[in-house]
Design a protein around this motif. Sequence first.
Motif, short mmCIF file in Angstrom:
data_model
loop_
_atom_site.label_atom_id
_atom_site.label_comp_id
_atom_site.label_asym_id
_atom_site.label_seq_id
_atom_site.Cartn_x
_atom_site.Cartn_y
_atom_site.Cartn_z
N CYS A 1 11.52 155.53 15.89
CA CYS A 1 10.89 156.15 17.51
C CYS A 1 11.91 157.53 17.92
O CYS A 1 12.74 157.74 17.53
CB CYS A 1 12.20 155.28 18.14
N CYS B 1 19.92 155.45 21.96
CA CYS B 1 18.64 155.73 23.01
C CYS B 1 18.70 156.29 23.56
O CYS B 1 18.85 156.07 24.72
CB CYS B 1 17.90 154.27 23.60
N CYS C 1 14.10 151.21 16.20
CA CYS C 1 14.66 152.52 17.00
C CYS C 1 14.17 153.83 15.73
O CYS C 1 14.17 154.34 16.34
CB CYS C 1 16.27 152.12 17.12
N ARG D 1 15.82 157.53 26.09
CA ARG D 1 14.61 157.28 26.14
C ARG D 1 14.48 157.32 27.56
O ARG D 1 13.69 157.97 28.00
CB ARG D 1 14.37 155.87 26.03
N THR E 1 23.88 153.53 13.50
CA THR E 1 24.27 153.30 15.16
C THR E 1 23.43 154.70 15.18
O THR E 1 22.92 155.42 14.72
CB THR E 1 25.11 153.20 15.14
N GLY E 2 22.33 154.59 17.10
CA GLY E 2 22.64 155.70 17.17
C GLY E 2 22.17 155.62 19.00
O GLY E 2 22.37 154.45 19.11
N TYR F 1 8.62 151.62 22.67
CA TYR F 1 9.25 152.13 21.62
C TYR F 1 7.83 153.66 21.50
O TYR F 1 6.79 153.19 22.11
CB TYR F 1 8.17 151.28 20.12
N ALA G 1 19.42 151.13 14.05
CA ALA G 1 18.43 151.24 14.09
C ALA G 1 17.60 150.15 13.42
O ALA G 1 15.78 151.15 14.18
CB ALA G 1 18.56 152.31 12.27
N HIS H 1 12.61 158.79 20.69
CA HIS H 1 14.05 158.50 21.56
C HIS H 1 15.06 157.95 20.79
O HIS H 1 16.26 158.05 20.87
CB HIS H 1 13.75 157.78 22.76
N PHE H 2 15.17 158.03 19.34
CA PHE H 2 16.42 157.84 18.30
C PHE H 2 16.81 158.89 17.91
O PHE H 2 16.52 159.16 17.10
CB PHE H 2 16.05 156.28 17.63
#
Length: 76
Positions: free
Chosen positions: A27, A40, A24, A42, A37-38, A73, A66, A29-30
């Motif tokens: 990626c 997603c 992540c 997507r 933390t984050g 992905y 992460a 989309h992160f």
Amino acid sequence: MAKPAKASVALPGPPTILVKDESCATCRHFLPLGGVTGLCRRFPPSINLMSPTPHGPAMSFPVVTASMLCGEYSPR
């Protein structure tokens, strides 16, 4: 009288954790929130019934770490 020799058994070491570049954290989309933390991003946000607003249920993106990896992905 000599003591019999003890048989030695080789114990396995700690498990090996394979770290891949595809996580992540790398990626597209992160969206980092700070720390590990984050969000997603997507897919569109989903309904979050645990955080209602005066106008109805809240919408939110999933919180991920992460180091996670999913089948969606996409490199940055």
